[in-house]
Design a protein around this motif. Structure first.
Motif, PDB file in Angstrom:
ATOM      1  N   PHE A  74       0.805  -1.214   0.000  1.00 46.24           N
ATOM      2  CA  PHE A  74       0.000   0.000   0.000  1.00 46.24           C
ATOM      3  C   PHE A  74       0.845   1.275   0.000  1.00 46.24           C
ATOM      4  O   PHE A  74       1.994   1.295   0.415  1.00 46.24           O
ATOM      5  N   PHE A  75       0.230   2.355  -0.490  1.00 45.28           N
ATOM      6  CA  PHE A  75       0.816   3.699  -0.485  1.00 45.28           C
ATOM      7  C   PHE A  75       2.157   3.765  -1.224  1.00 45.28           C
ATOM      8  O   PHE A  75       3.086   4.437  -0.784  1.00 45.28           O
ATOM      9  N   LYS A  76       2.241   3.079  -2.349  1.00 44.55           N
ATOM     10  CA  LYS A  76       3.426   3.239  -3.197  1.00 44.55           C
ATOM     11  C   LYS A  76       3.411   4.652  -3.769  1.00 44.55           C
ATOM     12  O   LYS A  76       2.366   5.148  -4.184  1.00 44.55           O
ATOM     13  N   ALA A  84       0.302   3.638 -18.652  1.00 42.13           N
ATOM     14  CA  ALA A  84       0.738   2.273 -18.928  1.00 42.13           C
ATOM     15  C   ALA A  84       2.071   1.982 -18.257  1.00 42.13           C
ATOM     16  O   ALA A  84       2.386   0.824 -17.961  1.00 42.13           O
ATOM     17  N   THR A  85       2.859   3.019 -18.014  1.00 41.20           N
ATOM     18  CA  THR A  85       4.073   2.913 -17.212  1.00 41.20           C
ATOM     19  C   THR A  85       4.038   3.983 -16.132  1.00 41.20           C
ATOM     20  O   THR A  85       3.264   4.944 -16.216  1.00 41.20           O
ATOM     21  N   THR A  86       4.874   3.805 -15.128  1.00 44.15           N
ATOM     22  CA  THR A  86       4.956   4.798 -14.058  1.00 44.15           C
ATOM     23  C   THR A  86       6.339   4.727 -13.442  1.00 44.15           C
ATOM     24  O   THR A  86       7.102   3.781 -13.682  1.00 44.15           O
ATOM     25  N   LEU A  87       6.673   5.723 -12.623  1.00 47.52           N
ATOM     26  CA  LEU A  87       7.980   5.791 -11.973  1.00 47.52           C
ATOM     27  C   LEU A  87       7.796   5.589 -10.475  1.00 47.52           C
ATOM     28  O   LEU A  87       7.124   6.377  -9.810  1.00 47.52           O
ATOM     29  N   ILE A  88       8.390   4.509  -9.950  1.00 50.09           N
ATOM     30  CA  ILE A  88       8.338   4.188  -8.524  1.00 50.09           C
ATOM     31  C   ILE A  88       9.760   3.952  -8.040  1.00 50.09           C
ATOM     32  O   ILE A  88      10.486   3.131  -8.613  1.00 50.09           O
ATOM     33  N   ASP A  89      10.174   4.669  -7.002  1.00 52.98           N
ATOM     34  CA  ASP A  89      11.547   4.557  -6.481  1.00 52.98           C
ATOM     35  C   ASP A  89      12.571   4.783  -7.584  1.00 52.98           C
ATOM     36  O   ASP A  89      13.567   4.042  -7.710  1.00 52.98           O
ATOM     37  N   GLU A 396       9.602  -6.268  -8.321  1.00 56.75           N
ATOM     38  CA  GLU A 396      11.035  -6.493  -8.505  1.00 56.75           C
ATOM     39  C   GLU A 396      11.369  -6.757  -9.969  1.00 56.75           C
ATOM     40  O   GLU A 396      12.473  -6.470 -10.430  1.00 56.75           O
ATOM     41  N   LYS A 397      10.405  -7.298 -10.701  1.00 58.40           N
ATOM     42  CA  LYS A 397      10.602  -7.601 -12.124  1.00 58.40           C
ATOM     43  C   LYS A 397      10.160  -6.445 -13.027  1.00 58.40           C
ATOM     44  O   LYS A 397      10.105  -6.582 -14.245  1.00 58.40           O
ATOM     45  N   GLY A 398       9.805  -5.322 -12.395  1.00 59.53           N
ATOM     46  CA  GLY A 398       9.446  -4.144 -13.188  1.00 59.53           C
ATOM     47  C   GLY A 398       7.982  -4.056 -13.568  1.00 59.53           C
ATOM     48  O   GLY A 398       7.629  -3.417 -14.565  1.00 59.53           O
TER      49      GLY A 398
END
Length: 440
Positions: A74-76, A84-89, A396-398
């Motif tokens: 939760f709360f990423k 369709a794509t996003t930027l996380i960490d 972890e696999k994107g």
């Protein structure tokens, strides 16, 4: 023991029994509770939110997940527009966790419309619309929504959840009956509770059961409201609208359709469930939808007859006593609606990629439940721990996909829930499903 103390003791016993039942359900999923904190404050259960049943249950789940090594899903934090794509960490990932079905949030025309509205009206209208918060953009958006549904009028609220709560809670009362699909959104349930009406759920999409319940109960109430969704966000299926219209006419009931996830998604040109079913807009009494999904803004709307909308405009508490929708948000929603009309190929691309996803998933032996294969496709894993671990491993696999865990769904129905965008590619779909299959 006095009768008052006896009643108090019985109440405490019932509360403890309820908590014990919840704890057993959590433990049955493989989770064990952490030892409770000791306290010397005799009044803490009356003055501390740490003693609230909801908070205590949440701590049990969090501590048990930590013990099992299950990371929180939760709360990423998304660091930009989520499509369709996003930027996380700081990592670009394939995204299946947003409602940006038509890739209109972040579209240059939508962004510019919001910017222009800020320049002209500022970031807030600073009052309820009935007092001094009315702006031309509100009326333009409402007229456009009503025109799309081919009904007389529409009204926009600042919150999608509040739209249902305030509309249902205001229009119906203790002498009425509200009968709804068992999978209906929380906002409709809360609105029904607020109204004081009798509330009866019917088995999901079982319209024979609905008809039977109405036959049994209709005569005992004044007004009756049937509430369904256009596209169910947990399962990705939809009801038979033509049959619902027949039932509501037969039993002299109102019909309300929540199109939060179906507007801009269903139908050849995205006009929602009525276009998918070939039903006239005026055949449904209350159309509800949100501005936060295909319309790329925030808030909700009601569309229907002039009498319905005028009643809500002057007397619905969630509209009357709330600040008006911010002009930039209204402008973004209007620009998105115009793009839906102008570019129906977005809906066709969404339908095509969704069908590809569900066909490939089934070919791999994955359980997609009752999804019709448009925009929302669950893959049911049958275990909350398994779903949470799979979600973490996929990231972890994107690949970003949210798990849906107990108690949001029954434990046996725990799942990964995939929201599709018209901008997802065949390569992304194949990589995602192959990765999931290998992980499982």
């Amino acid at each position: 023991m006095s009768s008052m103390n006896l009643a108090k003791s019985l109440k405490q016993k019932l509360i403890q029994q309820t908590l014990d039942k919840k704890l057993k359900k959590v433990e049955s999923a493989g989770w064990k509770p952490a030892a409770p904190k000791s306290t010397n404050n005799k009044l803490s259960k009356h003055t501390s939110f740490e003693q609230h049943p909801g908070y205590k249950q949440l701590q049990i789940i969090k501590n048990s997940a930590k013990t099992l090594g299950v990371p929180s899903p939760f709360f990423k934090v998304h660091q930009g527009t989520a499509g369709a794509t996003t930027l996380i960490d700081d990592k670009s990932v394939i995204n299946f966790a947003s409602y940006n079905y038509l890739d209109l949030s972040g579209h240059p025309d939508v962004n510019q419309a919001a910017i222009d509205a800020i320049t002209q009206y500022g970031t807030s209208v600073s009052a309820s619309r009935i007092v001094s918060g009315e702006r031309p953009i509100h009326q333009e958006l409402e007229h456009a929504i009503a025109s799309t549904y081919e009904v007389e009028d529409a009204l926009v609220y600042v919150s999608g959840h509040a739209t249902n709560v305030s509309t249902i809670g205001y229009l119906f009362g203790p002498k009425d009956l509200i009968i709804h699909d068992e999978y209906i959104h929380n906002s409709s349930v809360v609105g029904s509770q607020l109204s004081g009406a009798k509330r009866i759920p019917f088995t999901h999409n079982n319209l024979d059961a609905l008809d039977k319940l109405l036959t049994e109960h209709r005569g005992q109430y004044e007004q009756v409201l049937i509430v369904v969704e256009g596209l169910y966000s947990m399962d990705g299926d939809h009801p038979d609208l033509a049959r619902l219209v027949e039932i509501k006419r037969q039993h002299l009931a109102f019909l309300m359709v929540d199109e939060a996830h179906s507007f801009g998604v269903l139908g050849e040109t995205g006009k929602g469930l009525r276009e998918e079913a070939g039903i006239a807009g005026q055949d449904v009494d209350i159309w509800m939808g949100t501005l936060s999904k295909t319309l790329s803004g925030c808030g909700g709307y009601i569309a229907g007859s002039a009498a319905l909308v005028e009643n809500l405009r002057y007397l619905s508490p969630g509209f009357l006593y709330s600040v008006g929708l911010p002009a930039p948000t209204a402008a973004a929603a209007l620009a998105s609606l115009q793009l839906i009309h102008k570019e129906p190929q977005r809906i066709q691309k969404l339908r095509s990629i969704s069908q590809s996803f569900i066909q490939q998933a089934k070919a791999l032996g994955l359980n997609t439940g009752e999804s019709v294969g448009i925009a929302i496709i669950p893959i049911i894993l049958g275990s909350s721990v398994k779903a949470a671990n799979a979600s973490a491993a996929m990231l972890e696999k994107g690949i970003n996909v949210q798990p849906i865990l107990y108690p949001a769904v029954p434990e046996r129905s725990a799942r990964l829930r995939f929201f599709l965008s018209c901008e997802h590619s065949e390569e992304q779909i194949k990589y995602t499903l192959d990765t999931l299959k290998s992980l499982l």
